[in-house]
Each structure stands twice: as structure tokens, then as C-alpha cells.
Scaffold this motif. Structure first.
Motif, short mmCIF file in Angstrom:
data_model
loop_
_atom_site.label_atom_id
_atom_site.label_comp_id
_atom_site.label_asym_id
_atom_site.label_seq_id
_atom_site.Cartn_x
_atom_site.Cartn_y
_atom_site.Cartn_z
N LEU A 44 22.52 27.21 23.14
CA LEU A 44 22.57 25.76 23.02
C LEU A 44 21.24 25.12 23.41
O LEU A 44 21.13 23.89 23.49
CB LEU A 44 23.68 25.19 23.91
CG LEU A 44 25.12 25.42 23.45
CD1 LEU A 44 26.10 24.97 24.52
CD2 LEU A 44 25.40 24.71 22.13
N ASN A 45 20.23 25.94 23.64
CA ASN A 45 18.97 25.43 24.14
C ASN A 45 18.19 24.63 23.10
O ASN A 45 18.40 24.76 21.89
CB ASN A 45 18.08 26.57 24.66
CG ASN A 45 17.87 27.65 23.63
OD1 ASN A 45 18.81 28.34 23.21
ND2 ASN A 45 16.63 27.81 23.19
N ASP A 46 17.31 23.77 23.60
CA ASP A 46 16.40 22.98 22.76
C ASP A 46 17.14 22.08 21.77
O ASP A 46 16.89 22.10 20.57
CB ASP A 46 15.41 23.88 22.04
CG ASP A 46 14.52 24.65 23.02
OD1 ASP A 46 13.81 24.00 23.80
OD2 ASP A 46 14.58 25.89 23.03
N ASN A 47 18.08 21.31 22.31
CA ASN A 47 18.75 20.26 21.57
C ASN A 47 18.54 18.94 22.31
O ASN A 47 17.57 18.82 23.06
CB ASN A 47 20.24 20.59 21.40
CG ASN A 47 20.49 21.56 20.26
OD1 ASN A 47 20.50 21.17 19.10
ND2 ASN A 47 20.69 22.84 20.58
N GLN A 48 19.41 17.99 22.11
CA GLN A 48 19.31 16.69 22.79
C GLN A 48 20.59 16.37 23.55
O GLN A 48 20.97 15.21 23.70
CB GLN A 48 19.00 15.59 21.76
CG GLN A 48 17.67 15.80 21.05
CD GLN A 48 17.44 14.83 19.92
OE1 GLN A 48 18.12 13.80 19.80
NE2 GLN A 48 16.46 15.12 19.07
N LEU A 49 21.22 17.42 24.05
CA LEU A 49 22.48 17.25 24.78
C LEU A 49 22.23 16.59 26.13
O LEU A 49 21.32 16.96 26.86
CB LEU A 49 23.15 18.61 24.99
CG LEU A 49 23.60 19.34 23.73
CD1 LEU A 49 24.05 20.75 24.06
CD2 LEU A 49 24.72 18.57 23.04
#
Length: 320
Positions: free
Chosen positions: A157-162
Motif C-alpha cells: 500500500l506504499n506510496d499512495n495518498q492515504l
């Protein structure tokens, strides 16, 4: 008779084998096929071919120019165990697009432009062990989006805008061994971060960095700071007024903001003495006005008294 039946059976086996062989020699335009590995790789495409071999087990659509998918793009590929849609331009996933992929073991959706996921998008992928969502633009996750993935071992889930994850987002992932969470906009000023913080504290050995896969539970940091998400509690931040995770989900929607939560808390904690003083003043003012009017005090006196702001309010306004 028995020999004749045996020959007929052999003939059909050879015929079917030849049909299958011919099937794999007729590969979709823009794709290469490997009949031995039951694998199809396509490049330079803007749409998913509709004539991919039905018995394919691996489909690699990485490095194409796919911007959207048909809801039934993979419905005839129920034998797939591997699907890569990485490094395309997908902005959304249609609901039900993966519903027929009941044998799928590995799914790559990395490096697209996904901002959200449809509710239940992964519900049919009960055999999935690997899911990659790295480098998209995901701002939120639907409630229960991973609940059916009970065999999932690796989640990117890394490098998103969560900014947070839904309450109990990872609770059903009993087989999870590795998860990547770095490079998001984790909002540690919101009560919604408390579930993730608590989950990381209890599952530190599963938290990996996005580089070499080293365990690093402290590496998941709050947006704009280097503070570790797992250090955030309702006691050590201004979120002291946050309800427990269970209470929050039971009494308020997931979108409740910290400002709303704090406003409710301020109303609930209004000093009792102040309430008592207000009630006492109200009762006294009413009594005072009644005495003035029942004793027939002249209007001149009333108007003089009315020059005092509070008495103007409680007497002149209340005057029958």
C-alpha cells in the motif's frame, strides 16, 4: 469392439491436443504466448484483447497504455493464477471486473492512477496471496475491502495518498506476513489514525520498508513530520478527546472530523458551576421583573432601570 473404442478415444485425445496446440499458436495481436507455461504477455496495447486463450494461467499486461477496463475484461479467464496490470494509466476499476478470477493467486495494480477502489472489488479473490497497489493515488480505502482475502500474505500500500485506513481494515488478514505502508499522507492529527497506530504496535514484525524489505515499524511516519505513526495514542496528542476506536465506529460515521469530535466533547464537558450560575440568574431576573410589575412601579423607573443592559433584556423584553 474394445479395440475400436480404444482407437476412437486415442483419436479424440490427439485431436483435442492438436486443437489446444493450434489455440496457442494463434496468439492475440500485440501479445506473445507460451503454451508450455500457459502464459500470455502483451505490449503496446490500449485495450485488453478479447481473444486471449481461455485456459491461460498467467496474463502479463504490464507496460501498456490501458486507461480503463471493461467490466467483463477478464470474465472468460477463470483459470488465471497471475495477473499484472502494473505500470499502466488506469484511473478506476469497474465493479466486478475481477469476479470470475476465483483461482487468482497474484494481482499487480502498481503504478497506475487509481484514486479509489470500488466496494467489494476483491471479494471473489479468496485465493489471493499477493496484492500490489504501490504508487497509485489512493486517498481512502472502502470499509472491509480486504475482509475476504484470508489467504493474503503480502500487501503493498506504499506510496499512495492515504491519510488513514478504515477501522478493522487488516483484522481478517490472518495469513498476512508482509505489508508496506510508507510514503503515504498519514494524518496523525485525526482520530481516524488510532486504529492504524494500534495495529502497527501489535504487528511490528510485518511492517517492511519499500526498499529491501527490512522490518521497520517505526518507518511509517506522520505526514509532515518524522514522528512514527505507531507512537500516536489518544493520550500523547491533542486527541485526548478521541473516543476509543470501537466507540468512534459505533457512534459516528468514518468521515467525522477531529473538529467535530472536539466540539461534541466541549459541549459534554461544560462546567457544571457555569450552568448553575446561568440558571440562578435567569430565575432571579424573572422574580425581579414580577416584583416590579406587580408593585406598579412607574414606567419612568422601568425605563431608567432598562438603561442597564441586562435589566433591559429581562424586564423590557419580558414586559407583558
Amino acid at each position: 469392439m474394445e479395440r475400436w473404442f480404444s482407437r476412437i478415444t486415442m483419436f479424440w485425445m490427439l485431436f483435442l491436443g492438436e486443437v489446444q496446440s493450434q489455440d496457442w499458436t494463434k496468439c492475440s495481436t500485440g501479445c506473445t504466448c507460451d503454451g508450455n507455461k500457459m502464459s500470455v504477455t502483451c505490449n503496446g496495447l490500449k485495450n485488453v484483447p478479447n481473444d486471449i486463450q481461455k485456459d491461460a494461467k498467467e496474463l502479463n499486461l504490464q507496460f501498456n497504455s490501458l486507461s480503463k477496463l471493461s467490466p467483463k475484461a477478464f470474465h472468460h479467464l477463470s483459470k488465471l493464477t497471475y495477473l499484472s496490470l502494473g505500470e499502466n494509466q488506469l484511473q478506476a476499476l469497474p465493479a466486478g471486473v475481477f469476479d470470475q478470477l476465483v483461482e487468482l493467486d497474484e494481482l499487480h495494480l502498481n503504478q497506475n492512477k487509481l484514486k479509489s477502489l470500488p466496494r467489494g472489488i476483491f471479494d471473489k479473490l479468496t485465493k489471493l496471496t499477493f496484492l500490489q497497489l504501490t504508487e497509485n493515488k489512493l486517498e481512502r480505502l472502502p470499509n472491509g475491502v480486504f475482509d475476504k482475502l484470508t489467504q493474503l500474505g503480502t500487501l503493498y500500500l506504499n506510496d499512495n495518498q492515504l491519510r488513514s485506513v478504515p477501522d478493522k481494515a487488516f483484522d481478517k488478514l490472518s495469513k498476512l506476513e508482509t505489508i508496506f505502508l510508507t510514503g503515504n499522507d498519514w494524518d496523525c492529527a485525526s482520530c481516524d489514525i488510532l486504529y492504524l497506530s494500534q495495529w502497527i504496535r501489535g504487528n511490528g514484525e510485518k511492517i517492511k520498508t519499500s526498499n529491501a524489505g527490512y522490518t521497520d515499524p517505526d518507518g511509517v511516519t506522520c505526514q509532515g513530520t518524522m514522528e512514527s505513526v505507531n507512537k500516536i495514542t489518544k493520550e500523547n496528542t491533542f486527541q485526548a478527546g478521541c473516543p476509543t476506536t470501537t466507540q468512534q465506529m459505533a457512534t459516528s460515521p468514518a468521515s467525522t472530523t477531529t473538529t467535530e469530535t472536539m466540539t461534541v466533547r466541549e459541549k459534554q464537558t461544560k462546567p457544571r458551576m457555569k450552568i448553575f450560575q446561568e440558571e440562578l440568574f435567569s430565575k432571579a431576573s424573572i422574580f425581579f421583573c414580577q416584583v416590579i410589575f406587580t408593585q406598579h412601579v412607574s414606567l419612568v423607573v422601568i425605563h431608567i432601570l432598562a438603561e442597564i443592559p441586562l435589566l433591559h433584556i429581562v424586564c423590557v423584553v419580558r414586559k407583558p
